[in-house]
Design a protein around this motif. Structure first.
Motif, short mmCIF file in Angstrom:
data_model
loop_
_atom_site.label_atom_id
_atom_site.label_comp_id
_atom_site.label_asym_id
_atom_site.label_seq_id
_atom_site.Cartn_x
_atom_site.Cartn_y
_atom_site.Cartn_z
N PHE A 140 -8.68 -8.24 8.61
CA PHE A 140 -7.77 -8.01 9.73
C PHE A 140 -6.93 -6.74 9.55
N LEU A 141 -7.29 -5.94 8.54
CA LEU A 141 -6.67 -4.62 8.41
C LEU A 141 -7.27 -3.73 9.50
N PRO A 142 -6.60 -2.63 9.86
CA PRO A 142 -7.14 -1.77 10.93
C PRO A 142 -8.62 -1.43 10.68
N GLU A 143 -8.94 -1.17 9.40
CA GLU A 143 -10.36 -0.99 9.05
C GLU A 143 -10.78 -2.25 8.31
N ASN A 144 -11.77 -2.98 8.86
CA ASN A 144 -12.18 -4.26 8.26
C ASN A 144 -12.73 -4.02 6.85
N ARG A 145 -12.03 -4.52 5.83
CA ARG A 145 -12.48 -4.29 4.44
C ARG A 145 -12.90 -5.60 3.78
N HIS A 146 -13.21 -6.60 4.63
CA HIS A 146 -13.64 -7.89 4.09
C HIS A 146 -15.06 -7.77 3.54
N PRO A 147 -15.36 -8.44 2.40
CA PRO A 147 -16.69 -8.31 1.80
C PRO A 147 -17.83 -8.64 2.77
N LEU A 148 -17.63 -9.62 3.67
CA LEU A 148 -18.71 -9.96 4.61
C LEU A 148 -19.06 -8.77 5.48
N ALA A 149 -18.02 -8.07 5.94
CA ALA A 149 -18.25 -6.92 6.83
C ALA A 149 -18.91 -5.78 6.07
N LEU A 150 -18.74 -5.77 4.73
CA LEU A 150 -19.28 -4.67 3.93
C LEU A 150 -20.63 -5.01 3.31
N GLY A 151 -21.16 -6.20 3.65
CA GLY A 151 -22.54 -6.50 3.24
C GLY A 151 -22.71 -7.56 2.18
N GLY A 175 -0.95 -13.38 13.95
CA GLY A 175 -1.12 -13.14 12.52
C GLY A 175 -1.80 -11.81 12.22
N ILE A 176 -2.79 -11.44 13.04
CA ILE A 176 -3.52 -10.19 12.76
C ILE A 176 -2.57 -9.00 12.92
N SER A 177 -1.80 -9.01 14.00
CA SER A 177 -0.87 -7.88 14.16
C SER A 177 0.20 -7.92 13.08
N ARG A 178 0.55 -9.11 12.61
CA ARG A 178 1.55 -9.21 11.53
C ARG A 178 0.99 -8.66 10.21
N ILE A 179 -0.32 -8.93 9.95
CA ILE A 179 -0.95 -8.37 8.73
C ILE A 179 -0.89 -6.84 8.80
N GLN A 180 -1.21 -6.31 9.97
CA GLN A 180 -1.24 -4.85 10.10
C GLN A 180 0.18 -4.27 9.98
N ALA A 181 1.14 -4.99 10.55
CA ALA A 181 2.54 -4.53 10.44
C ALA A 181 3.00 -4.61 8.98
N CYS A 182 2.57 -5.66 8.28
CA CYS A 182 2.93 -5.85 6.88
C CYS A 182 2.35 -4.70 6.04
N ALA A 183 1.10 -4.32 6.34
CA ALA A 183 0.47 -3.22 5.59
C ALA A 183 1.23 -1.92 5.83
N ARG A 184 1.63 -1.70 7.08
CA ARG A 184 2.37 -0.46 7.40
C ARG A 184 3.73 -0.46 6.70
N GLY A 191 -3.52 0.26 -7.30
CA GLY A 191 -4.27 -0.73 -6.50
C GLY A 191 -4.63 -0.19 -5.13
N ASP A 192 -5.62 -0.84 -4.49
CA ASP A 192 -6.13 -0.38 -3.19
C ASP A 192 -5.64 -1.23 -2.03
N ASP A 193 -5.41 -2.53 -2.28
CA ASP A 193 -5.07 -3.41 -1.17
C ASP A 193 -3.63 -3.21 -0.75
N PRO A 194 -3.39 -2.99 0.54
CA PRO A 194 -2.00 -2.74 0.97
C PRO A 194 -1.05 -3.91 0.69
N LEU A 195 -1.56 -5.15 0.64
CA LEU A 195 -0.66 -6.31 0.49
C LEU A 195 -0.44 -6.72 -0.97
#
Ligand SMILES: Cc1ncc(COP(=O)(O)O)c(C=O)c1O
Length: 435
Positions: free
Chosen positions: A198-209, A271-280, A296-300
């Motif tokens: 749910f980050l602006p760029e989907n970095r979930h392992p499923l989306a990455l293969g 929640g999705i917009s809150r995750i993105q706001a939290c990352a910002r 580290g790489d993960d914003p949270l």
């Protein structure tokens, strides 16, 4: 795409409203014990597999409907809920690999849940070691996995932890390409990354293969402890449940299951917009706290390179408790439920501290000799010895401090003085060895 329905919650609300006499388990009958400090709803909603409530490992009702909505939310083909944390999901992923007769190639930065599952399933592991960093948080080279795959044409899978405890992420897309070219499965321990989709760029392992991955909903999303999701890139959820039930309790907690659904509904609402706001907001915090070196790489994952033990003590004195600290770093976990006041409090506390430089991480020792199979060593008679007497002995059942529960020496490995030094660096004084 968004889950607005909440079949588990709807069922529980209606059941409580009906005021049915509960001539079924649990023995509290839905009533809070007099004098208990737990909220009454915890007892009222704590049910078992009654008519209409479905049954987790054979689900075809409210639980399955909620799982399918979660799969849709994450963009996966299937999803299974776990009330036994990512630990149960890891056991199931590895049981599936055993059923497919695949050998296991794993990045050595693993949680002990992986190791225990390999011991239970009697799965030997080919380890890939990090090129940089250590075993708590290490950087891997994709070509090392490629080499391990190319060295043996038999069916295989690659297992990596990403993000690790410090929020470092591996190159899942590159690993997926390599795995596909070798007909290998890619499994990801994404226990720390349920929010990544749910980050602006989907970095979930499923989306990455990735083929399969586990997310601890309780780590980064607002779910109860024990809540996790097993994501599948193909529609094999019911098969995965067969593997989950090999290890899981036959009485999974409906409170935990409902809390997974609750987190999914939260995501689908704001929640999705809150995750993105939290990352910002986390990024802003990093920029404002210029006296700190962030890693580290993960914003949270707010990971600070410093003497983490000293900083943890200074934060504790201000009533802020961190997730993890050692002599090289400190990890603060952020989440979508955080409000502006929480960020201000964190910033004020961090500004009041005087961070000291991190200790230098010892070089990773040469891989130890596997003197006994992992399972045999873990299930042998054992004794605890001080590290001063451990060199030359064979590691028995792994005992590691949690967090981060990343084993340094593994069951069956012959302990060397260099590995003892590394353990001492992390404050470990004793080890269980085969008798
Ligand atoms: C990287 C990693 N994997 C797996 C687990 C196990 O997850 P759970 O506690 O949800 O069973 C943990 C727990 O801390 C972890 O840090």
């Amino acid at each position: 795409m968004l889950q607005k329905k909440a079949p588990i919650t709807d069922f529980l609300v209606q059941y409580v409203k009906n005021d049915t006499f509960r001539a079924h388990m649990p023995g509290h009958k839905g009533r809070a014990l007099p004098g208990t400090s737990l909220p009454a709803a915890a007892f009222a909603w704590d049910i078992t597999e009654i008519a209409g409530a479905d049954s987790l490992f054979e689900a075809d009702g409210i639980l399955r409907a909620s799982e399918q909505a979660a799969a849709q939310l994450y963009g996966g083909a299937d999803c299974c809920f776990s009330a036994g944390g990512s630990t149960l999901c890891i056991q199931a992923m590895l049981a599936k690999m055993k059923a497919e007769r695949r050998r296991i190639i794993a990045a050595r930065t693993v949680h002990r849940a992986f190791l225990n599952a390999c011991i239970l399933l009697d799965l030997p592991v080919t380890w890939v070691y990090p090129r940089n960093g250590g075993l708590i948080a290490g950087a891997y080279a994709a070509e090392d996995f490629e080499r391990a795959l190319a060295s043996d044409p038999s069916p295989a899978c690659v297992y990596v932890t990403s993000p690790d405890y410090c929020g470092n992420m591996q190159d899942i897309a590159a690993l997926s390409t390599i795995c596909k070219s070798h007909g290998a499965r890619l499994l990801v321990d994404n226990a720390h990354g349920a929010h990544l989709a749910f980050l602006p760029e989907n970095r979930h392992p499923l989306a990455l293969g990735a083929d399969f991955c586990c997310d601890s909903a309780h780590k980064m999303l607002p779910s109860l402890t024990g809540a996790a999701l097993l994501h599948c890139s193909e529609g094999c959820g019911m098969e995965m449940k067969q593997y989950m039930q090999l290890f899981g309790s036959t009485s999974p907690s409906y409170l935990i299951l409902q809390s997974i659904e609750g987190a999914m509904v939260h995501l689908a609402n704001d929640g999705i917009s809150r995750i993105q706001a939290c990352a910002r907001r986390a990024q802003q915090l990093r920029e404002r706290l210029s006296q700190y070196a962030f890693a580290g790489d993960d914003p949270l994952h707010l990971t600070i390179a410093c003497d983490g033990e000293q900083l943890a003590a200074e934060l504790r004195a201000q009533n802020v408790e961190c997730e993890y600290a050692d002599r090289t770093c400190l990890v603060l976990l952020l989440s979508p439920v955080m409000e502006e006041a929480d960020f201000v409090r964190l910033e004020t506390a961090l500004n009041a501290c005087a961070p000291q430089p991190p200790a230098t991480l010892p070089t990773l020792p040469e891989p130890a000799e596997q003197a006994l199979p992992m399972r045999e060593a873990a299930l042998s008679a054992w004794e605890i010895v001080p590290l001063s007497q451990a060199a030359g002995r064979i590691c028995g059942p792994v005992q590691v401090p949690c967090p981060p529960a990343v084993p340094l020496v593994i069951s069956g490995e012959r302990i060397t003085p260099e590995w003892c030094d590394l353990m001492r660096f992390y404050g470990i004084e004793t080890i269980a060895v085969v008798r």
